[in-house]
Scaffold this active site. Structure first.
Site, mmCIF file in Angstrom:
data_model
loop_
_atom_site.group_PDB
_atom_site.id
_atom_site.type_symbol
_atom_site.label_atom_id
_atom_site.label_comp_id
_atom_site.label_asym_id
_atom_site.label_seq_id
_atom_site.Cartn_x
_atom_site.Cartn_y
_atom_site.Cartn_z
ATOM 1 N N ASN A 93 28.390 -3.695 -47.116
ATOM 2 C CA ASN A 93 27.295 -4.479 -46.451
ATOM 3 C C ASN A 93 26.807 -4.198 -45.345
ATOM 4 O OD1 ASN A 93 27.278 -7.609 -44.875
ATOM 5 N ND2 ASN A 93 28.292 -6.331 -43.635
ATOM 6 N N ASN A 110 8.343 -6.664 -48.550
ATOM 7 C CA ASN A 110 7.785 -7.560 -47.209
ATOM 8 C C ASN A 110 7.294 -6.290 -46.563
ATOM 9 O OD1 ASN A 110 7.803 -9.463 -45.229
ATOM 10 N ND2 ASN A 110 9.604 -8.841 -44.425
ATOM 11 N N TYR A 129 13.147 -0.401 -45.527
ATOM 12 C CA TYR A 129 14.356 -1.510 -45.889
ATOM 13 C C TYR A 129 14.205 -1.911 -47.218
ATOM 14 C CZ TYR A 129 17.312 -5.825 -44.974
ATOM 15 O OH TYR A 129 18.238 -6.553 -45.291
ATOM 16 N N GLY A 173 30.381 -2.402 -42.576
ATOM 17 C CA GLY A 173 29.965 -3.246 -41.592
ATOM 18 C C GLY A 173 31.233 -4.182 -41.342
#
Ligand code: NDP
Length: 237
Positions: A80, A139, A145, A11
């Site tokens: 990242n 979450n 994710y 990234g």
């Protein structure tokens, strides 16, 4: 004079990765980064960009060989690169699962596998993998994710145990809610609601994450390995 440290960041074209590159450059390191697009904001030639889709195994392996051939030694690896493809489990498409796992987790396996060999031979290295508070707390709407980010934590602790005898350290930074293009898409109401769950009462910025990464990369963290550093305003405590 000691040799200049070399860092590789995945990234890095924007957001937290770009802030990490800037921070490592300011510490005097030479930096290579892998992403699909180039960081327009980085002055030309200050960091070496290698175009790479981290979801593509062949591209990752080729990019790693190119960087190693040029850099010779890599002292710091920061994984990242990351994406979200949110949705409730009952409606989640296979592609949303596969893509997130490929970019967020399999790419970490590929970079660590190749650079472990290099760093073990060097008897020196620091690997920092970027997870998330979501990998710690979970979450709703982010099972893919969360699985990738929790996977990074177990992976990194195992790798830390494998590489410790070669003086290679492996740590995780788990950011909370940080202002970047990944989170800018959320509405004001959602952001206000999230702030109520952050003890420090505000959203973090990319530089705050970058400084933690630079600390773990440095000799100041010479006795720290296998740890998860939450940079989240207290959200996950
Ligand atoms: P951004 O979306 O702003 O940036 C993501 C970076 O990852 C870009 O540089 C992008 O480069 C790169 N990337 C994405 N997909 C690929 C791919 N297929 N191949 C190569 N590079 C890719 O996100 P953030 O800066 O916010 O996030 C950085 C990391 O921090 C991620 O791992 C994220 O999960 C994590 N994180 C972020 C939080 C936040 O609140 N922002 C909270 C917790 C964790 P390009 O598009 O040019 O390829």
């Amino acid at each position: 004079m000691s040799e200049r440290m070399h860092a590789l960041v995945t990234g890095g074209s924007r957001g937290i990765g770009l802030a990490i590159i800037r921070e490592l450059l300011s510490q005097g390191m030479e930096v290579w980064y892998l992403s699909r697009s180039k960081a327009e904001e980085l002055e030309r030639d200050v960091a070496h960009h290698v175009s790479c889709d981290m979801a593509d195994r062949g591209q990752v392996e080729a990019a790693l060989e190119a960087v190693i051939a040029e850099a010779k030694h890599i002292d710091v690896l920061v994984n990242n690169a990351g994406i979200t493809r949110d949705g409730l489990i009952m409606r989640m498409k296979d592609e949303a699962w596969d893509e997130v796992l490929a970019v967020n987790l399999t790419s970490v396996f590929l970079t660590c596998r190749r650079l472990s060999r290099l760093m073990a031979n060097q008897r020196k290295g620091s690997i920092i993998n970027i997870s998330s508070v979501v990998g710690i707390m979970g979450n709703g709407g982010q099972t893919n994710y969360a699985a990738s980010k929790a996977g990074i934590i177990g992976f990194s602790k195992s790798l830390a145990r494998e590489l410790a005898s070669r003086s290679v350290r492996v740590n995780v930074v788990a950011p909370g809610f940080i202002s970047t293009s990944m989170t800018d898409v959320l509405g004001e109401q959602t952001k206000e609601q999230i702030k109520t769950q952050i003890p420090l009462g505000r959203i973090g910025n990319a530089e705050e994450v970058a400084r933690s990464v630079a600390f773990l990369a440095s000799e100041n963290a010479s006795y720290i390995t296998g740890q998860v550093l939450a940079v989240d305003g207290g959200m996950s405590m």
